[in-house]
Design a protein around this motif. Sequence first.
Motif, PDB file in Angstrom:
ATOM      1  N   VAL A 118      24.239   8.142  10.903  1.00 48.78           N
ATOM      2  CA  VAL A 118      24.649   9.429  11.456  1.00 48.78           C
ATOM      3  C   VAL A 118      24.280   9.504  12.932  1.00 48.78           C
ATOM      4  O   VAL A 118      23.108   9.392  13.296  1.00 48.78           O
ATOM      5  N   LEU A 119      25.293   9.711  13.752  1.00 50.50           N
ATOM      6  CA  LEU A 119      25.112   9.913  15.184  1.00 50.50           C
ATOM      7  C   LEU A 119      25.029  11.417  15.410  1.00 50.50           C
ATOM      8  O   LEU A 119      26.010  12.138  15.233  1.00 50.50           O
ATOM      9  N   LEU A 120      23.836  11.908  15.753  1.00 47.02           N
ATOM     10  CA  LEU A 120      23.603  13.339  15.988  1.00 47.02           C
ATOM     11  C   LEU A 120      23.780  13.624  17.472  1.00 47.02           C
ATOM     12  O   LEU A 120      22.918  13.269  18.287  1.00 47.02           O
ATOM     13  N   LEU A 121      24.885  14.230  17.826  1.00 50.40           N
ATOM     14  CA  LEU A 121      25.160  14.527  19.232  1.00 50.40           C
ATOM     15  C   LEU A 121      24.546  15.856  19.639  1.00 50.40           C
ATOM     16  O   LEU A 121      24.636  16.841  18.900  1.00 50.40           O
ATOM     17  N   THR A 122      23.933  15.872  20.818  1.00 47.52           N
ATOM     18  CA  THR A 122      23.439  17.130  21.379  1.00 47.52           C
ATOM     19  C   THR A 122      24.453  17.721  22.344  1.00 47.52           C
ATOM     20  O   THR A 122      24.424  18.907  22.628  1.00 47.52           O
TER      21      THR A 122
ATOM     22  N   ALA B   6      28.021   0.404   5.652  1.00 40.59           N
ATOM     23  CA  ALA B   6      27.741   1.787   6.059  1.00 40.59           C
ATOM     24  C   ALA B   6      29.010   2.521   6.455  1.00 40.59           C
ATOM     25  O   ALA B   6      29.863   1.978   7.156  1.00 40.59           O
ATOM     26  N   LEU B   7      29.082   3.768   6.029  1.00 43.57           N
ATOM     27  CA  LEU B   7      30.061   4.689   6.570  1.00 43.57           C
ATOM     28  C   LEU B   7      29.337   5.439   7.677  1.00 43.57           C
ATOM     29  O   LEU B   7      28.232   5.955   7.468  1.00 43.57           O
ATOM     30  N   CYS B   8      29.926   5.433   8.870  1.00 41.41           N
ATOM     31  CA  CYS B   8      29.291   6.031  10.040  1.00 41.41           C
ATOM     32  C   CYS B   8      29.886   7.408  10.305  1.00 41.41           C
ATOM     33  O   CYS B   8      31.111   7.567  10.333  1.00 41.41           O
ATOM     34  N   PHE B   9      29.017   8.378  10.505  1.00 37.02           N
ATOM     35  CA  PHE B   9      29.413   9.763  10.737  1.00 37.02           C
ATOM     36  C   PHE B   9      28.899  10.232  12.089  1.00 37.02           C
ATOM     37  O   PHE B   9      27.858   9.759  12.566  1.00 37.02           O
ATOM     38  N   VAL B  10      29.563  11.221  12.652  1.00 30.88           N
ATOM     39  CA  VAL B  10      29.057  11.938  13.806  1.00 30.88           C
ATOM     40  C   VAL B  10      28.862  13.384  13.383  1.00 30.88           C
ATOM     41  O   VAL B  10      29.653  13.925  12.598  1.00 30.88           O
ATOM     42  N   ALA B  11      27.782  13.989  13.868  1.00 24.22           N
ATOM     43  CA  ALA B  11      27.505  15.413  13.635  1.00 24.22           C
ATOM     44  C   ALA B  11      27.186  16.041  14.982  1.00 24.22           C
ATOM     45  O   ALA B  11      26.416  15.488  15.766  1.00 24.22           O
ATOM     46  N   ARG B  12      27.784  17.188  15.229  1.00 21.35           N
ATOM     47  CA  ARG B  12      27.586  17.873  16.510  1.00 21.35           C
ATOM     48  C   ARG B  12      26.686  19.084  16.389  1.00 21.35           C
ATOM     49  O   ARG B  12      26.611  19.893  17.290  1.00 21.35           O
ATOM     50  N   GLY B  13      26.013  19.201  15.283  1.00 22.15           N
ATOM     51  CA  GLY B  13      25.073  20.290  15.075  1.00 22.15           C
ATOM     52  C   GLY B  13      24.309  20.070  13.793  1.00 22.15           C
ATOM     53  O   GLY B  13      24.689  19.238  12.962  1.00 22.15           O
TER      54      GLY B  13
END
Length: 164
Positions: A27-31, A107-114
């Motif tokens: 999980v890529l947690l973007l700020t 792996a399944l890769c996800f991005v989350a923006r919050g």
Amino acid sequence: MAFADSYLGRLRQHVGNAELLAPGAQVLLLTDDDHAVFQRRADSGGWEIPAGSAEPGQSFVDTAIAEVAEELGVRLSPAMLTPFASFSDPVEHRLVYPNGDIVHAFALCFVARGWAGEIDPDPGEVTEWGVFPLAHPPEGLQRATGIVLDLFERFRETGAFQAR
């Protein structure tokens, strides 16, 4: 959950360090558009994004949510996750841990923006964390994480799901 109690931990009791195939999530947690949360692993000291293996009964989404909660102490909902890539390269995503365990990760890769809550890492998993530019991640970045960042950049450029 302690590693010994996890699915992989229980398998290791039977197969030792032999290579195992393991589904999981990253999980890529973007700020913001150009910065993300990175964490330093307690076992290897390498920098990465939250990631881990699935437990029985978990989907990729469930795994992503559980790993972020376990490692960083924040909560995600399924609606916060956008899949952007699959990473299962048998050379690049073959992980050898400090104790000799070998895993070929799918792996399944996800991005989350919050997310919900304040980052409060589990010291058994994460020794430190920080927000870094995607273009300049922390020194000591694990090679697999660098590849995931490249996949995310291609996803942003093309809008197409990436697979490697």
